[in-house]
Scaffold this motif. Structure first.
Motif, PDB file in Angstrom:
ATOM      1  N   THR A 243       1.034  -1.254  -0.062  1.00  0.00           N
ATOM      2  CA  THR A 243      -0.060   0.149   0.085  1.00  0.00           C
ATOM      3  C   THR A 243       0.914   1.098   0.016  1.00  0.00           C
ATOM      4  OG1 THR A 243      -0.008  -0.168   2.387  1.00  0.00           O
ATOM      5  CG2 THR A 243      -2.080  -1.234   1.444  1.00  0.00           C
ATOM      6  N   ARG A 244       0.185   2.338  -0.363  1.00  0.00           N
ATOM      7  CA  ARG A 244       0.937   3.857  -0.420  1.00  0.00           C
ATOM      8  C   ARG A 244       2.274   3.579  -1.206  1.00  0.00           C
ATOM      9  NH1 ARG A 244      -0.221   2.892   4.837  1.00  0.00           N
ATOM     10  NH2 ARG A 244       1.742   3.334   5.531  1.00  0.00           N
TER      11      ARG A 244
ATOM     12  N   ARG B 204       4.375   1.139  -1.730  1.00  0.00           N
ATOM     13  CA  ARG B 204       5.108   0.385  -0.991  1.00  0.00           C
ATOM     14  C   ARG B 204       5.067  -1.115  -1.858  1.00  0.00           C
ATOM     15  NH1 ARG B 204       4.244  -0.018   5.386  1.00  0.00           N
ATOM     16  NH2 ARG B 204       2.137  -0.463   4.332  1.00  0.00           N
TER      17      ARG B 204
END
Length: 277
Positions: free
Chosen positions: A172-173, A175
């Motif tokens: 997420t984000r 990564r």
């Protein structure tokens, strides 16, 4: 020459007989390959391929050699890349080329015996030499093309294995995770370096977690390539975290003089991810 045209016609008329006699005389006890198949479709295809060979080969007596070889080469490449022939041991196929060559040499004798006044021994020898040369070309070209095709397939499969063995897993984000597992040799390490950089760019990865807990041993050259990956990731703006480094790998890295100053290192992947939450 008229004699060449007559021989071409004679052999062409024998083509179907050649195919049937050849197939009936096959050693079908071979444990693997196209010649021992009992599948009616494969048998029909095999006979069709053999018949086409005869039709192509006969043209050597009526066509310019360069023209003949172009069409003949297409047939050879077709056989060399044919699925059933690829699954057949090469020495079995070469054996059949040589058996068919014997069929042709015998037919030349048969043709000469049926035309004793028109055909000289010199002409017989010339025809036989032409056939031997063409069969030699066929044997060489088949071996080359099959080897080239097999090597190409192997490289594609190896690339696929390398791609699958170094997958970038989205988190997420911005990564992502690169879990490395198993033995890493120089070839795989090189593929990991190339694939990881490309995938990180394609996926717009900002932070990559590299987990080495599944890697038990790497040599000096491989360690150098893996840590070159870290430098490459830094150059394209990707932050990296290393986890699961075993003592043996750490020792190799120290021996190489690798600087871990700009890299976050944790003992486990869970710790690495929790630090960026």
């Amino acid at each position: 020459m008229q004699r060449d045209k007559d021989l071409h016609k004679f052999l062409l008329q024998k083509a179907e007989r050649l195919t049937e006699e050849w197939y009936e005389s096959l050693d079908k006890s071979d444990p693997a390959g196209v010649y021992s198949s009992t599948d009616p479709e494969i048998i029909c295809k095999l006979k069709t391929q053999n018949l086409e060979f005869h039709k192509q080969l006969c043209k050597i007596f009526i066509e310019e050699k360069s023209v003949f070889l172009k069409g003949f080469d297409e047939w050879v490449i077709g056989i060399a890349t044919d699925k059933e022939h690829l699954e057949t041991p090469t020495h079995y196929i070469l054996r059949e080329f040589m058996r068919v060559r014997k069929q042709y040499l015998d037919f030349i004798e048969e043709y000469a015996e049926s035309n004793p006044r028109e055909v000289t021994q010199k002409q017989i020898d010339l025809w036989k030499n032409v056939l031997v040369e063409i069969f030699d070309i066929a044997l060489l070209r088949f071996t080359e093309e099959k080897s080239k095709y097999v090597d190409s397939q192997f490289e594609e499969q190896q690339q696929m294995i390398n791609d699958l063995s170094s997958p970038i897993i989205d988190l997420t984000r911005g990564r992502a995770l690169l879990p490395l597992v198993g033995e890493i040799d120089t070839i795989r390490a090189s593929a990991i370096l190339e694939n990881t950089l490309q995938q990180c760019m394609d996926k717009s990865v900002a932070h990559l977690f590299i987990d080495l807990s599944g890697v038990y041993m790497i040599d000096t050259m491989v360690a150098h390539q893996i840590f070159s990956l870290l430098d490459g990731l830094r150059l394209i703006g990707v932050t990296t975290s290393l986890s699961g480094i075993r003592p043996e790998i750490a020792q190799t890295a120290v021996q190489l003089g690798i600087n871990f100053g700009k890299i976050t290192i944790t003992s486990s992947l869970a710790q690495a991810i929790s630090k960026t939450e």
